[in-house]
Scaffold this motif. Sequence first.
Motif, mmCIF file in Angstrom:
data_model
loop_
_atom_site.group_PDB
_atom_site.id
_atom_site.type_symbol
_atom_site.label_atom_id
_atom_site.label_comp_id
_atom_site.label_asym_id
_atom_site.label_seq_id
_atom_site.Cartn_x
_atom_site.Cartn_y
_atom_site.Cartn_z
ATOM 1 N N GLY A 32 115.825 103.267 66.004
ATOM 2 C CA GLY A 32 115.547 104.114 67.146
ATOM 3 C C GLY A 32 116.410 103.687 68.313
ATOM 4 O O GLY A 32 117.323 102.868 68.159
ATOM 5 N N LEU A 33 116.113 104.231 69.494
ATOM 6 C CA LEU A 33 116.837 103.888 70.715
ATOM 7 C C LEU A 33 115.852 103.720 71.861
ATOM 8 O O LEU A 33 114.892 104.493 71.972
ATOM 9 C CB LEU A 33 117.817 104.995 71.104
ATOM 10 C CG LEU A 33 119.068 105.167 70.269
ATOM 11 C CD1 LEU A 33 119.827 106.420 70.703
ATOM 12 C CD2 LEU A 33 119.967 103.948 70.376
ATOM 13 N N THR A 34 116.119 102.739 72.707
ATOM 14 C CA THR A 34 115.339 102.643 73.935
ATOM 15 C C THR A 34 115.831 103.738 74.870
ATOM 16 O O THR A 34 116.978 104.173 74.794
ATOM 17 C CB THR A 34 115.500 101.287 74.639
ATOM 18 O OG1 THR A 34 116.847 101.142 75.081
ATOM 19 C CG2 THR A 34 115.101 100.133 73.737
ATOM 20 N N ARG A 35 114.978 104.176 75.775
ATOM 21 C CA ARG A 35 115.370 105.127 76.814
ATOM 22 C C ARG A 35 115.267 104.474 78.185
ATOM 23 O O ARG A 35 116.028 104.780 79.079
ATOM 24 C CB ARG A 35 114.519 106.400 76.761
ATOM 25 C CG ARG A 35 114.763 107.208 75.513
ATOM 26 C CD ARG A 35 116.209 107.631 75.440
ATOM 27 N NE ARG A 35 116.470 108.371 74.212
ATOM 28 C CZ ARG A 35 117.659 108.557 73.716
ATOM 29 N NH1 ARG A 35 118.723 108.055 74.315
ATOM 30 N NH2 ARG A 35 117.823 109.233 72.625
ATOM 31 N N ASN A 36 114.302 103.566 78.349
ATOM 32 C CA ASN A 36 114.240 102.741 79.553
ATOM 33 C C ASN A 36 113.472 101.469 79.241
ATOM 34 O O ASN A 36 112.664 101.429 78.315
ATOM 35 C CB ASN A 36 113.667 103.498 80.762
ATOM 36 C CG ASN A 36 112.233 103.899 80.601
ATOM 37 O OD1 ASN A 36 111.355 103.058 80.395
ATOM 38 N ND2 ASN A 36 111.956 105.181 80.707
ATOM 39 N N VAL A 37 113.795 100.433 80.005
ATOM 40 C CA VAL A 37 113.152 99.126 79.821
ATOM 41 C C VAL A 37 112.802 98.558 81.190
ATOM 42 O O VAL A 37 113.408 98.906 82.203
ATOM 43 C CB VAL A 37 114.054 98.128 79.054
ATOM 44 C CG1 VAL A 37 114.348 98.605 77.654
ATOM 45 C CG2 VAL A 37 115.351 97.865 79.795
ATOM 46 N N SER A 38 111.822 97.684 81.206
ATOM 47 C CA SER A 38 111.469 96.948 82.416
ATOM 48 C C SER A 38 110.987 95.574 81.984
ATOM 49 O O SER A 38 110.924 95.274 80.790
ATOM 50 C CB SER A 38 110.371 97.674 83.199
ATOM 51 O OG SER A 38 109.112 97.485 82.595
ATOM 52 N N ALA A 39 110.609 94.777 82.948
ATOM 53 C CA ALA A 39 110.091 93.445 82.638
ATOM 54 C C ALA A 39 108.751 93.522 81.917
ATOM 55 O O ALA A 39 108.366 92.584 81.221
ATOM 56 C CB ALA A 39 109.942 92.632 83.921
ATOM 57 N N THR A 40 108.057 94.657 82.035
ATOM 58 C CA THR A 40 106.711 94.756 81.467
ATOM 59 C C THR A 40 106.572 95.786 80.359
ATOM 60 O O THR A 40 105.513 95.857 79.724
ATOM 61 C CB THR A 40 105.687 95.104 82.575
ATOM 62 O OG1 THR A 40 106.060 96.342 83.173
ATOM 63 C CG2 THR A 40 105.625 94.013 83.622
ATOM 64 N N GLY A 41 107.614 96.591 80.107
ATOM 65 C CA GLY A 41 107.463 97.616 79.093
ATOM 66 C C GLY A 41 108.763 98.230 78.640
ATOM 67 O O GLY A 41 109.828 97.989 79.218
ATOM 68 N N VAL A 42 108.660 99.012 77.570
ATOM 69 C CA VAL A 42 109.809 99.688 76.979
ATOM 70 C C VAL A 42 109.375 101.098 76.585
ATOM 71 O O VAL A 42 108.264 101.289 76.068
ATOM 72 C CB VAL A 42 110.306 98.941 75.717
ATOM 73 C CG1 VAL A 42 111.414 99.705 75.016
ATOM 74 C CG2 VAL A 42 110.754 97.535 76.046
ATOM 75 N N TYR A 43 110.238 102.070 76.837
ATOM 76 C CA TYR A 43 110.034 103.412 76.298
ATOM 77 C C TYR A 43 111.140 103.631 75.292
ATOM 78 O O TYR A 43 112.327 103.443 75.594
ATOM 79 C CB TYR A 43 110.090 104.485 77.392
ATOM 80 C CG TYR A 43 109.815 105.860 76.838
ATOM 81 C CD1 TYR A 43 108.511 106.288 76.626
ATOM 82 C CD2 TYR A 43 110.858 106.714 76.501
ATOM 83 C CE1 TYR A 43 108.243 107.540 76.099
ATOM 84 C CE2 TYR A 43 110.600 107.973 75.976
ATOM 85 C CZ TYR A 43 109.293 108.382 75.782
ATOM 86 O OH TYR A 43 109.031 109.619 75.248
#
Length: 113
Positions: A32-43
Amino acid sequence: MQTSQAPTPGHSRRTADRVLSELPVEIGGVAGLTRNVSATGVYLETTLDQTPGSRVRFVVEVNVKGELLKMVCAGEVTRVEHKAGTVGVAVKLTSSFFTDTDHAEDPAEQVDD
């Protein structure tokens, strides 16, 4: 990569800035592919269906200063969006760590819950 500026309606509970990204991810043996990431989560987007509230483990490939690393992650599925041909999955991270790709093992064996 770009940082998300405006909050998306319905997502005011975010506690960390999101960075728009398109990174390779492997979840349950499916790419798959990530669409956005942060220090607390991933979409991320994949074809593997998930259930909100379930625990999930996945690996994200990241290029850091020319070195390919794997970020081994565990978390809780907070949202699932069925789209044409893909499944969007929002994950609240409970743990993550980096390893080099030559020594990465199955994330199920390395991440403690």
